[in-house]
Design a protein around this motif. Structure first.
Motif, PDB file in Angstrom:
ATOM      1  N   VAL A 245      46.018  45.181  42.256  1.00 35.14           N
ATOM      2  CA  VAL A 245      45.955  45.480  40.658  1.00 35.14           C
ATOM      3  C   VAL A 245      45.439  47.065  40.493  1.00 35.14           C
ATOM      4  CG1 VAL A 245      44.969  44.925  38.548  1.00 35.14           C
ATOM      5  CG2 VAL A 245      45.481  43.007  40.231  1.00 35.14           C
ATOM      6  N   GLN A 246      44.825  47.542  41.263  1.00 37.94           N
ATOM      7  CA  GLN A 246      44.318  48.682  41.438  1.00 37.94           C
ATOM      8  C   GLN A 246      45.598  49.746  41.680  1.00 37.94           C
ATOM      9  OE1 GLN A 246      40.317  49.495  43.124  1.00 37.94           O
ATOM     10  NE2 GLN A 246      40.313  47.361  43.336  1.00 37.94           N
ATOM     11  N   ARG A 247      46.463  49.387  42.195  1.00 42.25           N
ATOM     12  CA  ARG A 247      47.640  50.122  42.602  1.00 42.25           C
ATOM     13  C   ARG A 247      48.764  49.829  41.825  1.00 42.25           C
ATOM     14  NH1 ARG A 247      48.720  48.150  48.542  1.00 42.25           N
ATOM     15  NH2 ARG A 247      50.239  49.796  48.553  1.00 42.25           N
ATOM     16  N   GLY A 248      48.753  49.305  40.719  1.00 44.69           N
ATOM     17  CA  GLY A 248      49.417  49.283  39.484  1.00 44.69           C
ATOM     18  C   GLY A 248      50.274  48.067  39.220  1.00 44.69           C
ATOM     19  N   VAL A 249      49.618  47.064  40.037  1.00 45.32           N
ATOM     20  CA  VAL A 249      49.952  45.737  39.459  1.00 45.32           C
ATOM     21  C   VAL A 249      49.560  45.263  38.225  1.00 45.32           C
ATOM     22  CG1 VAL A 249      50.064  43.117  40.012  1.00 45.32           C
ATOM     23  CG2 VAL A 249      50.933  45.184  41.595  1.00 45.32           C
ATOM     24  N   VAL A 250      50.132  44.309  37.492  1.00 42.58           N
ATOM     25  CA  VAL A 250      49.668  44.014  35.961  1.00 42.58           C
ATOM     26  C   VAL A 250      48.373  43.162  36.034  1.00 42.58           C
ATOM     27  CG1 VAL A 250      51.290  42.119  35.389  1.00 42.58           C
ATOM     28  CG2 VAL A 250      50.168  43.490  33.387  1.00 42.58           C
ATOM     29  N   ALA A 251      48.436  42.415  37.080  1.00 35.93           N
ATOM     30  CA  ALA A 251      47.209  41.082  36.937  1.00 35.93           C
ATOM     31  C   ALA A 251      47.548  40.447  38.158  1.00 35.93           C
ATOM     32  CB  ALA A 251      47.179  40.161  35.782  1.00 35.93           C
ATOM     33  N   ALA A 252      46.295  39.785  38.668  1.00 35.32           N
ATOM     34  CA  ALA A 252      46.452  38.882  39.896  1.00 35.32           C
ATOM     35  C   ALA A 252      45.027  38.103  39.670  1.00 35.32           C
ATOM     36  CB  ALA A 252      46.184  39.798  41.093  1.00 35.32           C
ATOM     37  N   ILE A 253      45.137  36.783  39.953  1.00 34.60           N
ATOM     38  CA  ILE A 253      44.156  35.906  40.318  1.00 34.60           C
ATOM     39  C   ILE A 253      43.781  35.423  41.487  1.00 34.60           C
ATOM     40  CG2 ILE A 253      45.293  33.998  39.603  1.00 34.60           C
ATOM     41  CD1 ILE A 253      42.510  32.808  38.264  1.00 34.60           C
ATOM     42  N   MET A 281      34.427  25.354  65.589  1.00 36.60           N
ATOM     43  CA  MET A 281      34.224  25.852  64.152  1.00 36.60           C
ATOM     44  C   MET A 281      35.274  25.653  63.072  1.00 36.60           C
ATOM     45  SD  MET A 281      32.683  29.397  65.434  1.00 36.60           S
ATOM     46  CE  MET A 281      32.124  30.029  63.923  1.00 36.60           C
ATOM     47  N   PRO A 282      35.409  24.798  62.269  1.00 31.65           N
ATOM     48  CA  PRO A 282      36.381  24.723  61.292  1.00 31.65           C
ATOM     49  C   PRO A 282      36.950  25.793  60.694  1.00 31.65           C
ATOM     50  CG  PRO A 282      34.467  22.976  60.919  1.00 31.65           C
ATOM     51  CD  PRO A 282      33.853  23.894  61.826  1.00 31.65           C
ATOM     52  N   VAL A 283      38.061  25.914  60.275  1.00 31.00           N
ATOM     53  CA  VAL A 283      38.604  27.023  59.570  1.00 31.00           C
ATOM     54  C   VAL A 283      37.981  27.106  58.091  1.00 31.00           C
ATOM     55  CG1 VAL A 283      40.817  28.047  58.621  1.00 31.00           C
ATOM     56  CG2 VAL A 283      41.003  27.090  60.819  1.00 31.00           C
ATOM     57  N   GLU A 284      37.628  28.062  57.771  1.00 37.26           N
ATOM     58  CA  GLU A 284      36.840  28.413  56.612  1.00 37.26           C
ATOM     59  C   GLU A 284      37.819  29.227  55.686  1.00 37.26           C
ATOM     60  OE1 GLU A 284      32.964  30.254  56.880  1.00 37.26           O
ATOM     61  OE2 GLU A 284      32.397  28.945  58.723  1.00 37.26           O
ATOM     62  N   SER A 285      37.224  28.913  54.273  1.00 36.22           N
ATOM     63  CA  SER A 285      38.167  29.703  53.315  1.00 36.22           C
ATOM     64  C   SER A 285      36.834  30.271  51.937  1.00 36.22           C
ATOM     65  CB  SER A 285      39.072  28.600  52.493  1.00 36.22           C
ATOM     66  OG  SER A 285      38.584  27.619  52.038  1.00 36.22           O
ATOM     67  N   LEU A 286      37.556  31.024  51.270  1.00 41.23           N
ATOM     68  CA  LEU A 286      36.610  31.276  49.976  1.00 41.23           C
ATOM     69  C   LEU A 286      37.143  30.225  48.813  1.00 41.23           C
ATOM     70  CD1 LEU A 286      36.835  35.144  50.042  1.00 41.23           C
ATOM     71  CD2 LEU A 286      34.862  33.599  50.488  1.00 41.23           C
ATOM     72  N   THR A 287      36.079  29.987  47.921  1.00 36.38           N
ATOM     73  CA  THR A 287      36.469  29.143  46.822  1.00 36.38           C
ATOM     74  C   THR A 287      36.566  29.701  45.496  1.00 36.38           C
ATOM     75  OG1 THR A 287      34.164  28.336  46.624  1.00 36.38           O
ATOM     76  CG2 THR A 287      35.902  26.940  48.060  1.00 36.38           C
ATOM     77  N   ASP A 288      35.750  31.024  45.521  1.00 35.65           N
ATOM     78  CA  ASP A 288      35.529  31.752  44.358  1.00 35.65           C
ATOM     79  C   ASP A 288      36.965  32.582  43.901  1.00 35.65           C
ATOM     80  OD1 ASP A 288      33.058  30.656  43.725  1.00 35.65           O
ATOM     81  OD2 ASP A 288      31.963  32.087  44.582  1.00 35.65           O
ATOM     82  N   LEU A 289      37.486  32.538  43.022  1.00 32.89           N
ATOM     83  CA  LEU A 289      38.553  33.262  42.556  1.00 32.89           C
ATOM     84  C   LEU A 289      38.294  34.361  41.533  1.00 32.89           C
ATOM     85  CD1 LEU A 289      41.442  30.677  41.949  1.00 32.89           C
ATOM     86  CD2 LEU A 289      40.898  31.897  44.207  1.00 32.89           C
ATOM     87  N   MET A 290      38.874  35.585  41.701  1.00 35.92           N
ATOM     88  CA  MET A 290      38.913  36.785  40.790  1.00 35.92           C
ATOM     89  C   MET A 290      40.169  36.964  39.948  1.00 35.92           C
ATOM     90  SD  MET A 290      35.528  37.467  41.964  1.00 35.92           S
ATOM     91  CE  MET A 290      35.316  39.260  41.211  1.00 35.92           C
ATOM     92  N   LEU A 291      39.702  37.392  38.576  1.00 37.75           N
ATOM     93  CA  LEU A 291      40.709  37.794  37.927  1.00 37.75           C
ATOM     94  C   LEU A 291      40.745  39.307  37.456  1.00 37.75           C
ATOM     95  CD1 LEU A 291      43.015  37.268  35.965  1.00 37.75           C
ATOM     96  CD2 LEU A 291      41.622  36.369  34.282  1.00 37.75           C
ATOM     97  N   TYR A 292      41.847  39.839  37.854  1.00 35.52           N
ATOM     98  CA  TYR A 292      41.837  41.497  37.713  1.00 35.52           C
ATOM     99  C   TYR A 292      43.132  41.550  36.973  1.00 35.52           C
ATOM    100  CZ  TYR A 292      38.569  42.869  41.512  1.00 35.52           C
ATOM    101  OH  TYR A 292      37.494  43.141  42.326  1.00 35.52           O
ATOM    102  N   VAL A 293      42.924  42.426  35.851  1.00 34.60           N
ATOM    103  CA  VAL A 293      44.051  42.830  35.066  1.00 34.60           C
ATOM    104  C   VAL A 293      43.766  44.443  34.978  1.00 34.60           C
ATOM    105  CG1 VAL A 293      43.870  40.882  33.426  1.00 34.60           C
ATOM    106  CG2 VAL A 293      42.751  42.802  32.768  1.00 34.60           C
ATOM    107  N   ASN A 294      45.253  45.066  34.531  1.00 34.44           N
ATOM    108  CA  ASN A 294      45.441  46.481  34.669  1.00 34.44           C
ATOM    109  C   ASN A 294      46.134  46.747  33.325  1.00 34.44           C
ATOM    110  OD1 ASN A 294      46.404  49.304  34.762  1.00 34.44           O
ATOM    111  ND2 ASN A 294      46.261  48.867  37.193  1.00 34.44           N
ATOM    112  N   LEU A 295      45.203  47.290  32.314  1.00 34.82           N
ATOM    113  CA  LEU A 295      45.855  47.634  31.045  1.00 34.82           C
ATOM    114  C   LEU A 295      46.886  48.650  31.127  1.00 34.82           C
ATOM    115  CD1 LEU A 295      42.552  47.611  28.754  1.00 34.82           C
ATOM    116  CD2 LEU A 295      44.080  45.567  29.169  1.00 34.82           C
ATOM    117  N   SER A 296      46.495  49.752  31.853  1.00 37.50           N
ATOM    118  CA  SER A 296      47.529  50.806  32.026  1.00 37.50           C
ATOM    119  C   SER A 296      49.061  50.269  32.408  1.00 37.50           C
ATOM    120  CB  SER A 296      47.149  51.836  32.903  1.00 37.50           C
ATOM    121  OG  SER A 296      48.171  52.871  32.990  1.00 37.50           O
TER     122      SER A 296
END
Length: 318
Positions: A245-253, A281-296
């Motif tokens: 998103v910081q490289r020019g994509v409009v949005a990502a969750i 060791m079980p394979v792990e993952s992240l559960t929290d998601l982040m929403l980024y938007v790029n107005l420009s």
């Protein structure tokens, strides 16, 4: 008197040996990744930061395969010569190369979409060999819902990916499945190298109402060329990682890859200092998601982001 001096000398030697034993050990960790781009680099930096915060003295040796599977195999052979205490393999192709070549050292993978389909582990909860790690399997249902929210009239979605990357094939199948539920037709374009990306994106102009890029290392490494096509053609571009998103994509969750690297570092700490075994060791993952938007970026693509969407974003890039 001589006996007392000898005893004192022996005690000093014992204390010296004990002190040496208490000194922090220096660990060698070999890190391999298929290509350099912000998401994968963020994994490596998060990993490095966690080990530093834990106070570990680590010689982190970084290898990058420049997008070449042949080079990834050569790197795996070279890492054997490092005699590392642990191997960090970032992204699916390099994890596969390391797993095939190195069986006697602990390996942690990170940013791998489907470790079972990639042949890295047989069971997510019981890897059973010298390898475990973290999956970045994308929340594709929520990503497609995000596209629908921003482009409510979308009928056809373009998807760019490298069919030679196992993680991308899995992601593409997920996208097709979720798009079918929303009544969206998927028009794919596959690439083999980063040099193919611009032409593949250009071929979608006028045929789709939006383009989505999964966590595909080949396409992400050439993302700027896709952004250029989308700006020229007024096609909103979506990604499956927040760094894009910081490289020019409009949005990502999506997942935060720096945090993924941090958590992978926690797994490494348990292996290096607590005697943990990847097999257990079980394979792990992240559960929290982040929403980024790029107005420009939205303005350049000719779309208006809903106010409610911007209000709930974790990060708004002006």
């Amino acid at each position: 008197m001589k006996k007392l001096l000898a005893l004192a000398f022996a005690c000093l030697m014992f204390i010296s040996v004990q002190a040496d034993g208490l000194m922090a050990a220096k660990y060698v960790v070999s890190s391999t990744q298929i290509v350099e781009h912000p998401a994968l680099d963020a994994v490596r930096e998060g990993f490095r930061d966690t080990l530093a915060e834990k106070g570990l003295d680590v010689d982190l040796r970084v290898y990058v395969a420049q997008g070449s599977m042949d080079m990834a195999v050569q790197i795996a052979n070279q890492m054997r010569g490092d005699n590392p205490d642990l191997i960090l393999a970032i992204a699916t192709p390099t994890a596969q190369a390391a797993a095939q070549r190195i069986r006697d050292k602990p390996i942690l993978f990170s940013a791998v979409t489907d470790p079972v389909a990639a042949g890295l582990v047989k069971d997510m909860n019981k890897p059973g060999a010298n390898i475990s790690g973290m999956t970045d399997r994308s929340p594709v249902d929520r990503q497609m819902a995000l596209i629908k929210e921003i482009v409510p009239d979308i009928k056809t979605l373009g998807v760019l990916y490298n069919a030679g990357e196992a993680n991308s094939v899995v992601s593409f199948e997920q996208i097709k499945e979720e798009c079918a539920k929303l009544g969206i037709v998927v028009e794919p374009r596959t690439v083999s190298t980063s040099a193919d990306v611009y032409a593949a994106a250009k071929s979608l102009a006028g045929r789709v109402q939006a383009i989505a890029v999964p966590t595909d290392n080949t396409v992400i490494s050439a993302l700027e060329s896709v952004v250029k096509v989308c700006e020229e053609s007024k096609i909103p571009l979506f990604a499956a990682d927040t760094d894009s998103v910081q490289r020019g994509v409009v949005a990502a969750i999506a997942l935060d890859y720096y945090r993924m690297g941090k958590q992978t570092g926690e797994m490494a700490w348990r292996i290096l200092t607590q005697g943990a075994k990847p097999a257990d060791m079980p394979v792990e993952s992240l559960t929290d998601l982040m929403l980024y938007v790029n107005l420009s970026a939205a303005k350049k693509f000719g779309v208006t982001l809903p106010e409610a969407l911007v209000a709930r974003a974790d990060s708004v890039i002006e």
